[in-house]
Design a protein around this motif. Structure first.
Motif, PDB file in Angstrom:
ATOM      1  N   ARG A   4       0.851  -1.174   0.000  1.00  0.00           N
ATOM      2  CA  ARG A   4       0.000   0.000   0.000  1.00  0.00           C
ATOM      3  C   ARG A   4       0.896   1.236   0.000  1.00  0.00           C
ATOM      4  O   ARG A   4       2.023   1.227   0.515  1.00  0.00           O
ATOM      5  CB  ARG A   4      -0.966  -0.002   1.185  1.00  0.00           C
ATOM      6  CG  ARG A   4      -0.359   0.204   2.549  1.00  0.00           C
ATOM      7  CD  ARG A   4      -1.450   0.348   3.595  1.00  0.00           C
ATOM      8  NE  ARG A   4      -0.898   0.836   4.862  1.00  0.00           N
ATOM      9  CZ  ARG A   4      -1.540   1.652   5.683  1.00  0.00           C
ATOM     10  NH1 ARG A   4      -2.747   2.089   5.369  1.00  0.00           N
ATOM     11  NH2 ARG A   4      -0.991   2.043   6.810  1.00  0.00           N
ATOM     12  N   LEU A   5       0.392   2.317  -0.569  1.00  0.00           N
ATOM     13  CA  LEU A   5       1.212   3.490  -0.855  1.00  0.00           C
ATOM     14  C   LEU A   5       1.888   4.056   0.381  1.00  0.00           C
ATOM     15  O   LEU A   5       3.094   4.351   0.346  1.00  0.00           O
ATOM     16  CB  LEU A   5       0.340   4.559  -1.528  1.00  0.00           C
ATOM     17  CG  LEU A   5       1.034   5.877  -1.873  1.00  0.00           C
ATOM     18  CD1 LEU A   5       2.201   5.645  -2.816  1.00  0.00           C
ATOM     19  CD2 LEU A   5       0.030   6.850  -2.476  1.00  0.00           C
ATOM     20  N   LEU A   6       1.160   4.239   1.453  1.00  0.00           N
ATOM     21  CA  LEU A   6       1.749   4.851   2.642  1.00  0.00           C
ATOM     22  C   LEU A   6       2.937   4.044   3.146  1.00  0.00           C
ATOM     23  O   LEU A   6       4.013   4.598   3.409  1.00  0.00           O
ATOM     24  CB  LEU A   6       0.689   4.980   3.743  1.00  0.00           C
ATOM     25  CG  LEU A   6       1.183   5.512   5.092  1.00  0.00           C
ATOM     26  CD1 LEU A   6       1.785   6.899   4.952  1.00  0.00           C
ATOM     27  CD2 LEU A   6       0.037   5.524   6.107  1.00  0.00           C
ATOM     28  N   ASP A   7       2.783   2.748   3.256  1.00  0.00           N
ATOM     29  CA  ASP A   7       3.878   1.908   3.743  1.00  0.00           C
ATOM     30  C   ASP A   7       5.049   1.919   2.773  1.00  0.00           C
ATOM     31  O   ASP A   7       6.213   1.941   3.188  1.00  0.00           O
ATOM     32  CB  ASP A   7       3.389   0.475   3.954  1.00  0.00           C
ATOM     33  CG  ASP A   7       2.349   0.375   5.061  1.00  0.00           C
ATOM     34  OD1 ASP A   7       2.365   1.228   5.965  1.00  0.00           O
ATOM     35  OD2 ASP A   7       1.519  -0.551   5.008  1.00  0.00           O
ATOM     36  N   TRP A   8       4.750   1.900   1.474  1.00  0.00           N
ATOM     37  CA  TRP A   8       5.809   1.873   0.459  1.00  0.00           C
ATOM     38  C   TRP A   8       6.638   3.143   0.526  1.00  0.00           C
ATOM     39  O   TRP A   8       7.867   3.102   0.490  1.00  0.00           O
ATOM     40  CB  TRP A   8       5.180   1.699  -0.916  1.00  0.00           C
ATOM     41  CG  TRP A   8       6.163   1.477  -2.026  1.00  0.00           C
ATOM     42  CD1 TRP A   8       6.718   0.287  -2.395  1.00  0.00           C
ATOM     43  CD2 TRP A   8       6.703   2.461  -2.904  1.00  0.00           C
ATOM     44  NE1 TRP A   8       7.582   0.470  -3.467  1.00  0.00           N
ATOM     45  CE2 TRP A   8       7.581   1.804  -3.790  1.00  0.00           C
ATOM     46  CE3 TRP A   8       6.524   3.832  -3.030  1.00  0.00           C
ATOM     47  CZ2 TRP A   8       8.277   2.476  -4.794  1.00  0.00           C
ATOM     48  CZ3 TRP A   8       7.217   4.510  -4.023  1.00  0.00           C
ATOM     49  CH2 TRP A   8       8.094   3.832  -4.893  1.00  0.00           C
ATOM     50  N   LEU A   9       5.987   4.303   0.634  1.00  0.00           N
ATOM     51  CA  LEU A   9       6.723   5.563   0.704  1.00  0.00           C
ATOM     52  C   LEU A   9       7.528   5.664   1.992  1.00  0.00           C
ATOM     53  O   LEU A   9       8.646   6.194   1.991  1.00  0.00           O
ATOM     54  CB  LEU A   9       5.759   6.746   0.592  1.00  0.00           C
ATOM     55  CG  LEU A   9       5.143   6.973  -0.788  1.00  0.00           C
ATOM     56  CD1 LEU A   9       4.105   8.086  -0.732  1.00  0.00           C
ATOM     57  CD2 LEU A   9       6.209   7.296  -1.829  1.00  0.00           C
ATOM     58  N   CYS A  10       6.982   5.145   3.088  1.00  0.00           N
ATOM     59  CA  CYS A  10       7.720   5.182   4.350  1.00  0.00           C
ATOM     60  C   CYS A  10       8.980   4.320   4.304  1.00  0.00           C
ATOM     61  O   CYS A  10       9.867   4.461   5.156  1.00  0.00           O
ATOM     62  CB  CYS A  10       6.822   4.715   5.498  1.00  0.00           C
ATOM     63  SG  CYS A  10       5.578   5.923   5.987  1.00  0.00           S
ATOM     64  N   LEU A 117       2.391  10.788   6.292  1.00  0.00           N
ATOM     65  CA  LEU A 117       3.844  10.698   6.163  1.00  0.00           C
ATOM     66  C   LEU A 117       4.539  11.618   7.153  1.00  0.00           C
ATOM     67  O   LEU A 117       5.548  11.251   7.763  1.00  0.00           O
ATOM     68  CB  LEU A 117       4.262  11.059   4.731  1.00  0.00           C
ATOM     69  CG  LEU A 117       3.912  10.028   3.648  1.00  0.00           C
ATOM     70  CD1 LEU A 117       4.098  10.627   2.262  1.00  0.00           C
ATOM     71  CD2 LEU A 117       4.771   8.768   3.798  1.00  0.00           C
ATOM     72  N   GLN A 118       3.995  12.813   7.319  1.00  0.00           N
ATOM     73  CA  GLN A 118       4.547  13.739   8.306  1.00  0.00           C
ATOM     74  C   GLN A 118       4.481  13.124   9.701  1.00  0.00           C
ATOM     75  O   GLN A 118       5.442  13.209  10.475  1.00  0.00           O
ATOM     76  CB  GLN A 118       3.775  15.062   8.266  1.00  0.00           C
ATOM     77  CG  GLN A 118       4.285  16.095   9.267  1.00  0.00           C
ATOM     78  CD  GLN A 118       3.377  17.320   9.327  1.00  0.00           C
ATOM     79  OE1 GLN A 118       2.174  17.231   9.046  1.00  0.00           O
ATOM     80  NE2 GLN A 118       3.940  18.471   9.667  1.00  0.00           N
ATOM     81  N   GLY A 119       3.369  12.472  10.009  1.00  0.00           N
ATOM     82  CA  GLY A 119       3.213  11.852  11.311  1.00  0.00           C
ATOM     83  C   GLY A 119       4.204  10.732  11.561  1.00  0.00           C
ATOM     84  O   GLY A 119       4.567  10.469  12.712  1.00  0.00           O
ATOM     85  N   ARG A 120       4.641  10.098  10.497  1.00  0.00           N
ATOM     86  CA  ARG A 120       5.631   9.016  10.630  1.00  0.00           C
ATOM     87  C   ARG A 120       7.071   9.519  10.554  1.00  0.00           C
ATOM     88  O   ARG A 120       8.012   8.725  10.617  1.00  0.00           O
ATOM     89  CB  ARG A 120       5.402   7.965   9.544  1.00  0.00           C
ATOM     90  CG  ARG A 120       4.098   7.192   9.709  1.00  0.00           C
ATOM     91  CD  ARG A 120       4.142   5.924   8.901  1.00  0.00           C
ATOM     92  NE  ARG A 120       2.898   5.171   8.968  1.00  0.00           N
ATOM     93  CZ  ARG A 120       2.745   3.962   8.442  1.00  0.00           C
ATOM     94  NH1 ARG A 120       3.762   3.365   7.826  1.00  0.00           N
ATOM     95  NH2 ARG A 120       1.585   3.327   8.520  1.00  0.00           N
TER      96      ARG A 120
END
Length: 248
Positions: A4-10, A117-120
């Protein structure tokens, strides 16, 4: 299984977003502004140029006007004659952008993804063909400015802007751990030149992935339909990236 996009970008050290058509739904706003700015030259000439404008979207503003001056008006795209042309017509374009740009809505999922992303704690940058001050203003109007570490505008080509980010974040040796999230072939070429990874966002792009992710520059590229944090990230031009409900 797709990521999923969020995990991939992180999974990257640094995420760099293009602005128009990625964070802000402004591609056609800019086309309309360019059409009006160049209206002195007649519909046929301008509409022909707008096809190239769409095809090369992501270049700096100066590069676009140089192409029109050189290829449509028979000029040189440089020198005093071009500078006079640039001041007049780029000025018109800038006035139209100032009037219309900040009213463009955010792209689907953009605000949610950026804030997640900012939160991570993922470092976020913007590299865009839009002038820096204009980009900063539209991000501020959208409420996203505080999440962005730096905004690098179109005063310099995008590949140079990516190089600046890599140098200043001291990740040059691991450039592939930086990803450019873009929506045009110019973005793909900039990522290839800078040596970063590339993620193509298709939903608001002028051209589909099959026309963008071609040639050796597309090796190792990825695709996603939009910026919904749960969107599926796909490898290269394999199959349709749209969710089932968005497909015709």
């Amino acid at each position: 299984m797709t990521d999923r996009l969020l995990d991939w970008l992180c999974g990257h050290d640094t995420v760099v977003f293009d602005l128009d058509g990625v964070l802000v739904d402004s591609n056609e706003v800019k086309v309309a502004c360019m059409r009006s700015a160049l209206s002195d030259f007649g519909d046929a000439l301008v509409e022909d140029f707008l096809h190239e404008f769409r095809r090369t979207f992501g270049r700096s503003r100066r590069e676009h006007f140089a192409a029109f001056h050189r290829d449509r008006l028979g000029g040189s795209g440089e020198g005093p004659g071009f500078e006079e042309f640039l001041a007049r017509y780029s000025g018109r374009y800038a006035e139209l952008i100032a009037e219309r740009y900040r009213r463009a809505p955010l792209c689907a999922g953009a605000a949610e993804l950026v804030r997640a992303l900012q939160g991570r704690g993922t470092p976020l940058h913007v590299a865009t063909g839009t002038l820096t001050a204009e980009a900063e203003e539209v991000l501020a109007a959208a409420g996203l400015a505080s999440a962005i570490t730096s905004v690098r505008g179109g005063e310099r080509p995008k590949a140079q802007r990516l190089g600046e980010i890599l140098r200043e974040t001291e990740v040059t040796a691991a450039a592939r751990r930086t990803v450019l999230v873009g929506d045009s072939r110019q973005d793909l070429l900039a990522a290839a030149q800078a040596g970063t990874a590339f993620l193509f966002v298709e939903r608001y792009a002028f051209f589909p992935f099959a026309q963008v992710l071609t040639g050796p520059e597309a090796n190792g590229s990825y695709r996603v339909w939009d910026l919904a944090p749960d969107a599926a990230v796909l490898f290269g031009p394999s199959h349709d990236s749209r969710p089932k409900e968005a497909a015709p």
